[in-house]
Design an enzyme around this catalytic site. Structure first.
Site, short mmCIF file in Angstrom:
data_model
loop_
_atom_site.label_atom_id
_atom_site.label_comp_id
_atom_site.label_asym_id
_atom_site.label_seq_id
_atom_site.Cartn_x
_atom_site.Cartn_y
_atom_site.Cartn_z
N ARG A 116 0.25 14.19 13.98
CA ARG A 116 -0.52 13.01 13.55
C ARG A 116 0.13 11.77 14.17
O ARG A 116 1.34 11.63 14.15
CB ARG A 116 -0.53 12.88 12.04
CG ARG A 116 -1.27 13.99 11.32
CD ARG A 116 -1.23 13.74 9.83
NE ARG A 116 -1.78 14.81 9.06
CZ ARG A 116 -2.93 14.73 8.37
NH1 ARG A 116 -3.63 13.62 8.38
NH2 ARG A 116 -3.35 15.76 7.68
N HIS A 169 0.47 5.72 15.44
CA HIS A 169 -0.33 4.60 14.94
C HIS A 169 0.53 3.36 14.70
O HIS A 169 1.69 3.47 14.31
CB HIS A 169 -1.00 4.97 13.62
CG HIS A 169 -1.78 6.24 13.68
ND1 HIS A 169 -1.74 7.18 12.68
CD2 HIS A 169 -2.60 6.75 14.62
CE1 HIS A 169 -2.52 8.19 12.99
NE2 HIS A 169 -3.05 7.96 14.17
N ASN A 228 0.54 5.45 0.63
CA ASN A 228 -0.33 6.53 1.09
C ASN A 228 0.42 7.86 1.00
O ASN A 228 1.65 7.89 1.08
CB ASN A 228 -0.77 6.32 2.54
CG ASN A 228 -1.62 5.08 2.69
OD1 ASN A 228 -2.42 4.75 1.84
ND2 ASN A 228 -1.43 4.38 3.79
N GLN A 273 0.86 -1.19 0.00
CA GLN A 273 0.00 0.00 0.00
C GLN A 273 0.89 1.24 0.00
O GLN A 273 1.94 1.25 0.64
CB GLN A 273 -0.87 -0.03 1.26
CG GLN A 273 -1.88 1.07 1.37
CD GLN A 273 -2.80 0.81 2.56
OE1 GLN A 273 -3.44 -0.22 2.65
NE2 GLN A 273 -2.87 1.76 3.46
N TYR A 277 4.11 7.47 2.20
CA TYR A 277 4.30 6.29 3.04
C TYR A 277 4.19 5.05 2.16
O TYR A 277 3.20 4.89 1.46
CB TYR A 277 3.18 6.12 4.06
CG TYR A 277 2.87 7.23 4.99
CD1 TYR A 277 3.15 7.10 6.34
CD2 TYR A 277 2.21 8.38 4.56
CE1 TYR A 277 2.80 8.10 7.24
CE2 TYR A 277 1.87 9.38 5.45
CZ TYR A 277 2.17 9.23 6.79
OH TYR A 277 1.83 10.21 7.67
#
Length: 186
Positions: free
Chosen positions: A62, A65, A51, A49, A135
């Site tokens: 932010r 996570h 991003n 993935q 990312y």
């Protein structure tokens, strides 16, 4: 210098990647990712993935996570515009650096990326307006397996360079750590 150089940081498994930047009168070029080169360095990373984030206001935070197994992920983070204070926190159960953090300043054009292994929480603070990150993730985002840490947790004592701004409700809602948090078992 080869196209990529990998340097291990104080937390085992955490690396900074230095990309060779080619510049001339037309502009610049850098290879941001090469699966074969990372394998040669002993850090296999298959992209599942990609991003992109844009953070409008300097001071915005932010994170922090991470994803629990079986969806724990590696991340390769590059700053495409502006600058950020990029933070990684070791949440690997049994790690000698459990709950220790490390931060790197990433700036557009500096030819640097941060490579986080599975079992690390990630967050950042924008050091400029319009900070943009790219990312690369080794696993798909799976909402049922996500976790988060409070960016202001005194147990972590992260040295953020600016006062917080614009913390999302989701990120502000991460609880403070207590003794029940055992981390991520990989």
């Amino acid at each position: 210098m080869s196209e990529l150089q990998l340097s291990e940081l104080p937390l085992p498994g955490l690396f900074v990647l230095q990309h060779r930047v080619h510049q001339d009168e037309r502009g610049r070029f850098a290879r941001l990712y090469c699966e074969g080169s990372l394998q040669l360095f002993g850090q296999p990373f298959h992209v599942r993935q990609i991003n992109q984030s844009l953070t409008r206001e300097r001071g915005t935070v932010r994170g922090l996570h991470f994803q629990y197994p079986p969806h724990a992920e590696s991340k390769l983070i590059s700053c495409m515009r502006g600058a950020v204070w990029d933070v990684a926190v070791d949440v690997r159960q049994g790690s000698s650096t459990f709950l220790h953090w490390h931060a790197e300043r990433l700036e557009a054009g500096d030819g640097r990326s941060l490579l986080l292994p599975p079992g690390f929480a990630h967050g950042f603070q924008a050091l400029s307006d319009d900070a943009e990150l790219l990312y690369l993730h080794s696993a798909d985002y799976t909402p049922g397996h996500e976790g988060g840490l409070s960016v202001s947790d005194p147990r972590l004592a992260i040295d953020w360079p600016l006062p917080f701004k614009n913390l999302s409700a989701r990120d502000a809602g991460h609880p403070l750590l207590d003794e029940s948090f055992q981390g991520v078992q990989l």
